[in-house]
Design a protein around this motif. Structure first.
Motif, short mmCIF file in Angstrom:
data_model
loop_
_atom_site.label_atom_id
_atom_site.label_comp_id
_atom_site.label_asym_id
_atom_site.label_seq_id
_atom_site.Cartn_x
_atom_site.Cartn_y
_atom_site.Cartn_z
N ALA A 139 0.82 -1.22 0.00
CA ALA A 139 0.00 0.00 0.00
C ALA A 139 0.85 1.27 0.00
CB ALA A 139 -0.93 0.00 1.21
N SER A 140 2.16 1.11 0.10
CA SER A 140 3.05 2.27 0.13
C SER A 140 3.01 3.01 -1.21
CB SER A 140 4.48 1.83 0.43
OG SER A 140 5.41 2.87 0.21
N SER A 141 3.22 4.32 -1.16
CA SER A 141 3.17 5.11 -2.38
C SER A 141 4.48 5.09 -3.14
CB SER A 141 2.79 6.55 -2.04
OG SER A 141 3.74 7.11 -1.15
N GLN A 358 0.01 0.96 -7.52
CA GLN A 358 -0.79 1.70 -6.54
C GLN A 358 -2.20 1.13 -6.39
OE1 GLN A 358 0.66 4.19 -4.59
NE2 GLN A 358 2.38 3.17 -5.60
N GLY A 361 -2.62 0.84 -3.01
CA GLY A 361 -2.22 2.05 -2.30
C GLY A 361 -3.09 3.24 -2.66
N ASN A 364 -6.35 2.57 -4.47
CA ASN A 364 -7.13 1.45 -3.92
C ASN A 364 -8.63 1.65 -4.04
OD1 ASN A 364 -7.41 -1.06 -2.46
ND2 ASN A 364 -8.06 0.17 -0.71
#
Length: 456
Positions: A139-141, A358, A361, A364
């Motif tokens: 989920a990190s950008s 993404q 992320g 989502n």
């Protein structure tokens, strides 16, 4: 005029094509599908499907590629001029490019896990913490994007070197390394206390547990694992010399691909049973379940690093094949040099892959509709693209079978398979039947079952 870049011989073809076939599907998808579908009975059906569906389709793709000496798009134009058949070349080339965009994301995950294993970042985590760690990373950008870019740089570097000095040379290096890492993991897995139950699950078939859904899953995976519908095998076929015997090359590809998949199962299921983990863990088997197993295993950190390096290498050997059809088309059609074509295509794939990364992320909440398994589903962008390619590949494979089985002149097909009469092709009638009837019917079953959600 510069001569066409080709493989040095049949061994180079086998290694490169095996590298294409062996990827995340073997190390990640095959083990969890085996677990979900009851074990070795699924494996037996899978082997039958490889022999009667996968092998004829790969051989057909090689026939198209070598006869034309061209990339998928130009190949159809050359063999069937002034017809719409070239559209199937476009489809295969597009599929390969799209697959690379999400493949590079998953490969980036594997690189990150290899790094975390090396520094002990996963050691000592509780089972729920391992799952949370993966969720946080995906989920990190920026972390998935950076890892994906590292993978794409490696892919681009190999492709810049060309067919013989790039794809073939690195396949000769990476494939033995992949095999060695798998052997190490297999030895460790079978020496664990309680591992016998895992081997029994993998090699002792119980056909009473086999369902029609499992049979169709085996059929589908046998088709997808050999990269038939992605334009790759047509492109690689164009690099095969006329004197090379096609059928032994194809048989070796199918054998090696299947062997690696089973060896991946041997590496995983003894450990799964030894530590009392549910074999039907599904897609999370690799990034959530296995790290937990490694945490419980003596010297688990070392074996975790080996496994995720293995996964990264398998993804790399596949990625270079997925993007090669696009590069070959730009070189042939627009007369670009390999450097320009490779850089442009790799940048495009990297940018799209960064967006797809993404899906868990920043994007989502962005959902797209897809009619799948009998109803419209809302999917994140990452899952949507994967599902799209899963449904496009059978279409491309179907038209390869129809083209070789029904459109191409029978004598021309026999000339390619026999290398203009150099080799005995006693199996030609069997191949003709399989590619005209067995393969098309099987592919239609795969497609219809997936779209309408039959036999669930």
């Amino acid at each position: 005029m510069k001569s066409k870049d080709n493989f040095s011989g049949s061994f180079g073809v086998v290694l490169a094509a095996v590298g294409s076939a062996i990827g995340l599907g073997n190390i990640w998808k095959f083990p969890y599908m085996t677990g979900v579908n009851g074990g070795s009975a699924f494996v037996v059906i899978y082997l039958i499907c490889i022999a009667f569906i996968g092998v004829p389709l790969v051989l057909s793709a090689f026939i198209i590629g070598r006869n034309s000496g061209e990339n998928p798009i130009s190949a159809y134009k050359k063999i069937a001029p002034n017809t719409p058949w070239f559209l199937n070349g476009w489809l295969g080339t597009l599929i390969g490019f799209i697959i690379l965009t999400f493949y590079s994301v998953v490969a980036g995950w594997a690189i990150y896990y290899a790094y975390q294993s090396a520094i002990g970042g996963l050691a000592g985590l509780a089972p729920n913490e391992v799952g949370a760690a993966f969720g946080s990373f995906s989920a990190s950008s920026w972390k998935p994007v950076c890892c994906q870019m590292i993978f794409m740089l490696a892919t681009g570097y190999i492709l810049l070197k060309g067919v013989k000095d790039g794809i073939e040379k690195f396949s000769r290096l990476l494939m033995p390394l992949l095999l060695m890492l798998l052997i190490i993991l297999d030895i460790r897995a079978v020496t664990l206390e309680g591992s016998a139950a895992g081997l029994d699950f993998l090699f002792n078939p119980d056909f009473s547990k086999l369902t029609l859904s499992a049979v169709l899953s085996a059929l589908g995976h046998s088709f997808f694992t050999l990269s038939v519908g992605a334009g790759t095998m047509i492109t690689y076929g164009s690099y095969i010399k006329k004197e090379n015997h096609l059928m032994p090359i194809v048989a070796n590809i199918a054998f090696a691909d299947t062997l690696i998949a089973i060896m991946a199962g041997v590496a995983i299921f003894p450990a799964v049973f030894a530590f009392g983990v549910e074999p039907a863990s599904g897609p999370g088997l690799v990034f959530v379940t296995l790290p937990n197993i490694f945490n419980m295993m003596p010297m688990g950190q070392i074996f975790s690093f080996i496994f995720f390096m293995l996964l990264s290498i398998a993804a790399l050997t596949s990625s270079i094949s997925m993007i090669e059809p696009s590069i070959a088309y730009l070189i042939s059609e627009y007369k670009w040099d390999r450097k320009k074509a490779t850089i442009i295509v790799c940048i495009a794939a990297t940018v799209i892959g960064a967006v797809l990364s993404q899906g868990n992320g920043a994007l989502n909440s962005f959902k797209l509709p897809f009619y799948f398994e009998g109803h419209v589903q809302k999917m994140d962008i990452f899952g949507w693209v994967i599902t799209l390619t899963d449904q496009l590949m059978p279409i491309c494979g179907f038209f390869i079978a129809i083209f070789v089985g029904w459109y191409m002149d029978k004598k021309l097909v026999e000339i390619e398979i026999s290398s203009n009469g150099k080799y005995n092709v006693w199996y030609f009638s069997l191949f003709r039947f399989a590619i005209k009837y067995t393969a098309p019917v099987a592919i239609v079953l795969i497609f219809v079952t997936a779209i309408f959600g039959l036999f669930k």
